[in-house]
Write an enzyme that holds these catalytic residues in place. Structure first.
Site: not given
Ligand SMILES: [Zn+2]
Length: 368
Positions: A172, A258
């Protein structure tokens, strides 16, 4: 030209056993808290937080989080908090618990105290939540008028969590500079609603630099359940640098992709946020023009941390072109962050998804 905007939490505290001091940090905020954690996290950290809070003569209403950051769950907990007259919301746990705590504190117009038990996402510091349906499909971002008042991350707890969580947080965080850079280049807006500051840019760049230096050592530290300087640096990169860097630096394609993946059914829902972002980042790199060495630098780090780099790795080996188009359409819906950085269509995104998959397969083949 839009304004330069930078936002951040009021206070960030990180270190070994810092949870033991949490009462002291919140005692000036009020007298009634609501503490939110899921069943597992109550054992790991929730009970300790309540103990510390009570030692400062602050009351705690305890709530078991049901697992999804959905509107229904936010409403349920808000009602409990209101009945208890709570003014401080303490979220203890992973990204979805923390996002829910922020939403509840916004509903109450109270203080938000965030206690991550893993370094698995960049959710803790930001003034936004990602809201999902009860079935886990991305619904949208919910923005607040302030960031959390306090973030407390205990690295002893982080070191005891499964290594997969730290790896997810690294993925991330590795998206942070890739995305911020693309927004800066395109002159887009950040999640803070303005253009990127020098501070936002510097933080995002430093995030990536820290990860390429220490990610592997930190990952090994967690395998040994040990707190080390390398782990401390990576926890800061995953939590503070990535949090400030994505919010005030900018989100581009990786997170939009995502979000697109959450529109599919099946095993992909068992992948973590960071794991889907890892593949999303490779897709963004494939959309941009980078040489082989640069793209392989990311693939190498992901694979060494057990992160997914191919469609097969993210459980989409049998996905049809229609499925991939569905992801690409969702990633390019109006308002998605991809438009802050790219002028592209869903078809371009679908092509890049297949290309990223091939790049990673070729890398694996070469390095067998
Ligand atoms: Zn994220």
């Amino acid at each position: 030209m839009s304004e330069r905007i930078f936002i951040s939490p009021a206070k960030y505290v990180q270190g070994k056993n810092v949870i033991q001091n949490i009462g002291g940090y919140i005692k000036d905020l009020g007298e009634q808290t609501v503490v939110i954690a899921d069943e597992t996290v109550w054992e790991i950290a929730g009970n300790d937080v309540v103990k510390q809070v009570k030692q400062e003569n602050i009351k705690a209403e305890e709530v078991v989080f049901n697992g999804e950051a959905s509107k229904q769950e936010i409403d349920r907990i808000t009602e409990i908090a209101n009945k208890a007259n709570a003014t401080i919301v303490i979220g203890v746990g992973g990204g979805k618990t923390l996002d829910t705590a922020k939403a509840v504190s916004d509903e109450l117009n109270g203080y938000a105290v965030i206690v991550p038990t893993t370094a698995s996402t960049d959710a803790p510091t930001s003034a936004l939540s990602v809201v999902y349906s009860d079935d886990g499909v991305f619904e949208g971002y919910r923005f607040y008028n302030k960031n959390p008042n306090l973030v407390v991350i205990d690295t002893k707890i982080v070191a005891g969590a499964p290594p997969r969580f730290l790896a997810s947080g690294i993925a991330d965080a590795l998206a942070t500079w890739v995305e911020a850079r693309s927004v800066i280049q395109a002159g887009g807006d950040t999640m803070a609603g303005g253009s990127t500051t020098i501070a936002g840019q510097a933080i995002a760049e430093k995030c990536e630099e820290t990860l390429f230096k220490y990610a592997h050592l930190a990952y090994e530290s967690v395998q040994a359940k040990s707190v080390t300087p390398a782990l401390e640096s990576v926890v800061e990169a995953n939590t503070l640098l990535s949090g400030l860097g994505f919010e005030s630096g900018g989100l581009g394609a990786a997170h939009a992709i995502h979000n697109g993946f959450t529109a599919l059914h099946g095993d992909i829902h068992n992948m973590t946020h960071g794991e889907k972002v890892a593949f999303g980042t490779l897709v963004q790199l494939a959309l941009e023009q980078h040489d082989e060495k640069e793209i392989e630098r990311y693939i190498a780090l992901y694979t060494s941390l057990g992160l997914p780099v191919t469609l097969e790795d993210i459980k989409l080996k049998d996905a049809s072109r229609d499925d991939i188009m569905k992801v690409a359409e969702a990633a390019t819906t109006e308002g998605e962050t991809i438009h802050q950085a790219f002028n592209i269509t869903a078809d371009d995104v679908a092509d890049a998804i297949y290309a990223a998959d091939r790049y990673a397969k070729a890398y694996k083949e070469k390095n067998k």
